[in-house]
Design an enzyme around this catalytic site. Structure first.
Site, PDB file in Angstrom:
ATOM      1  CG  ASN A 149      -0.285  -0.378   2.494  1.00 48.79           C
ATOM      2  OD1 ASN A 149       0.353  -1.413   2.581  1.00 48.79           O
ATOM      3  ND2 ASN A 149      -0.409   0.464   3.496  1.00 48.79           N
ATOM      4  CD  GLN A 179      -3.929  -0.167  -1.481  1.00 48.71           C
ATOM      5  OE1 GLN A 179      -4.266   0.336  -2.558  1.00 48.71           O
ATOM      6  NE2 GLN A 179      -4.229   0.389  -0.327  1.00 48.71           N
ATOM      7  CB  SER A 199     -11.066  -2.915   0.903  1.00 48.74           C
ATOM      8  OG  SER A 199     -11.771  -1.888   1.523  1.00 48.74           O
ATOM      9  CB  ALA A 200     -16.179  -1.989  -1.756  1.00 46.86           C
ATOM     10  CG  HIS A 201     -12.712   2.050   1.254  1.00 41.81           C
ATOM     11  ND1 HIS A 201     -11.710   2.959   1.503  1.00 41.81           N
ATOM     12  CD2 HIS A 201     -12.468   1.006   2.089  1.00 41.81           C
ATOM     13  CE1 HIS A 201     -10.909   2.489   2.452  1.00 41.81           C
ATOM     14  NE2 HIS A 201     -11.351   1.307   2.827  1.00 41.81           N
ATOM     15  CB  THR A 237     -29.042  -7.396   8.051  1.00 44.63           C
ATOM     16  OG1 THR A 237     -29.902  -8.034   8.997  1.00 44.63           O
ATOM     17  CG2 THR A 237     -29.806  -7.094   6.773  1.00 44.63           C
ATOM     18  CB  CYS A 323      -4.665   2.331   8.947  1.00 41.55           C
ATOM     19  SG  CYS A 323      -5.729   1.932   7.608  1.00 41.55           S
TER      20      CYS A 323
HETATM   21  N1  PLP Z   1      -4.771  -4.203   3.432  1.00 38.06           N
HETATM   22  C1  PLP Z   1      -4.168  -3.251   2.709  1.00 38.06           C
HETATM   23  C2  PLP Z   1      -2.981  -3.598   1.865  1.00 38.06           C
HETATM   24  C3  PLP Z   1      -4.642  -1.938   2.742  1.00 38.06           C
HETATM   25  O1  PLP Z   1      -4.039  -0.984   2.022  1.00 38.06           O
HETATM   26  C4  PLP Z   1      -5.780  -1.642   3.555  1.00 38.06           C
HETATM   27  C5  PLP Z   1      -6.277  -0.255   3.651  1.00 38.06           C
HETATM   28  O2  PLP Z   1      -5.550   0.699   3.488  1.00 38.06           O
HETATM   29  C6  PLP Z   1      -6.380  -2.673   4.290  1.00 38.06           C
HETATM   30  C7  PLP Z   1      -5.844  -3.939   4.194  1.00 38.06           C
HETATM   31  C8  PLP Z   1      -7.585  -2.434   5.143  1.00 38.06           C
HETATM   32  O3  PLP Z   1      -8.714  -2.121   4.354  1.00 38.06           O
HETATM   33  P1  PLP Z   1     -10.075  -1.585   4.986  1.00 38.06           P
HETATM   34  O4  PLP Z   1      -9.957  -0.110   5.069  1.00 38.06           O
HETATM   35  O5  PLP Z   1     -11.148  -2.003   4.032  1.00 38.06           O
HETATM   36  O6  PLP Z   1     -10.239  -2.236   6.308  1.00 38.06           O
END
Ligand code: PLP
Length: 377
Positions: A149, A179, A199-201, A237, A323
């Site tokens: 990432n 990623q 991850s959708a976002h 749900t 994060c």
């Molecule tokens: N794994 C990787 C490589 C990521 O870059 C991220 C988010 O930045 C995640 C996991 C976690 O994703 P989520 O925000 O959907 O929990």
């Protein structure tokens, strides 16, 4: 505004957002209700599962929906560990995984699980020999990311899969493909594994939807128990609107892959060239990375100074992953690549999406030149 922070999150695709609104305000029935309104919504939910499974080249019954990739990762790591404790207590990962993996494993370590952290080289590529030597009879799981990432390095996961199965065919392989999906041609026919998280976002879907792939026949206990939704693998749900929007967003991301591979890669490489001319050191291996990502640093300039300077001009990039950046400005990934504490505070990450263009990159370079002048760099 120029948004170059798409590895943190992406804007929701407009058509997907329209569909989401429709399923929130008109087609809002619970897909688990037995009346016809519920059955209609259930059919649409299953259609979304089918579409996603076709893109990933797996069976619809192997796809489960969660609330985010962090939940998928927790479910897989904890659920595989508990369901296979008779087989062993050892898990292998790399030193450059996302905190969702690292901190879940740290928690398991406190509960008696042995975790091996494999080293990476200067480009962030995992040491395959060290990995092979670490796999033993009691290794239940190997968990690795497909693409990093912060610097975008693509790991040799196809080789890893073969290597794991050769050493111990009962060891499961989980890939964190968060990623990778939507940035490279990616499917689970090509990138073989037993479990995968998405991850959708990160691909212009909404926040609040994670995808979990569990290969048929593998053993894993659920993390969230309750009702029988998602065949008992994830109670609660389902986020129907989000899931249906995710399916459309993923389809659109796949349609934009050609643009990602050509124009977006060219813009990323243009940025890398200019940044180098300005004195930056490039961390991303340009020939072995997702095409949207560029990690770099200017020796002796903290990354947050650059991020904040650009932010004042309405240009958004980041230091470490979103994060982690609120806790520490130091990049754990750069430390794993062998950089010292000072340089590890310098990381800046640009991450593009299919919505970016060259004009924005030119504005970015000019603004950054002004900031460096101001800093007498
Ligand atoms: N794994 C990787 C490589 C990521 O870059 C991220 C988010 O930045 C995640 C996991 C976690 O994703 P989520 O925000 O959907 O929990």
């Amino acid at each position: 505004m120029i948004y170059f922070d798409n590895n943190s999150t992406t804007p929701v695709n407009k058509e997907a957002a329209e569909v989401i609104l429709k399923y929130m305000t008109e087609l809002y029935a619970n897909p688990n209700s037995i009346h016809s309104f519920g059955v209609k919504v259930e059919q649409d939910l299953e259609e979304a599962r089918k579409n996603i499974s076709e893109i990933l080249q797996v069976l619809p019954s192997e796809i489960f929906f969660t609330s985010c990739a962090t939940e998928s990762i927790n479910t897989i790591i904890r659920g595989v560990t508990r369901a296979n404790k008779n087989k062993g207590r050892k898990i292998i990962t790399s030193s450059i995984e996302h905190s969702a993996v690292i901190n879940t494993l740290k928690d398991l370590e406190r509960n008696g699980i042995e975790v091996i952290y494999i080293n990476v080289d200067k480009n962030g590529v995992i040491d395959l020999k060290e990995l092979a030597d670490s796999i033993t009879e009691d290794t239940i799981l190997v968990s690795l990311m497909v693409a990093n990432n912060e610097i975008g390095t693509i790991e040799p996961v196809d080789e890893v899969y073969k290597l794991i199965k050769k050493k111990n065919d009962e060891t499961y392989f989980h890939i964190d493909a968060v990623q990778a999906l939507g940035k490279i041609s990616f499917d689970l026919g090509k990138y073989k594994c037993d479990f995968a998280s998405f991850s959708a976002h990160k691909f212009h879907g909404p926040k609040g939807v994670g995808i979990l792939y569990k290969k048929r026949g593998t053993r894993m206990y659920p993390l969230i128990t309750g009702g029988t939704q998602e065949k008992g693998m994830r109670a609660g749900t389902q986020n129907v609107a989000g899931i249906i929007g995710t399916s459309l967003a993923l389809q659109k991301a796949v349609e934009h892959l050609k643009y990602m591979k050509s124009e977006i890669k060219q813009i990323r490489d243009y940025l890398a060239y200019n940044l180098k001319e300005m004195g930056a050191q490039i961390l991303t291996p340009l020939d072995n990375s997702i095409p949207n990502t560029l990690g770099f640093f200017f020796p002796n300039i903290r990354g947050d100074i650059i991020v904040n300077g650009l932010s004042e001009a309405g240009i958004y990039v980041s230091t470490t992953s979103a994060c982690a950046s609120k806790i520490s400005s130091e990049s754990r990934i750069m430390k794993s690549l062998g950089y010292d504490d000072t340089n590890a505070k310098g990381l800046v990450r640009i991450s593009l999406s299919y919505l970016n263009n060259l004009n924005e990159a030119e504005i970015f370079i000019n603004k950054l030149k002004n900031i460096l002048n101001f800093l007498n760099y």
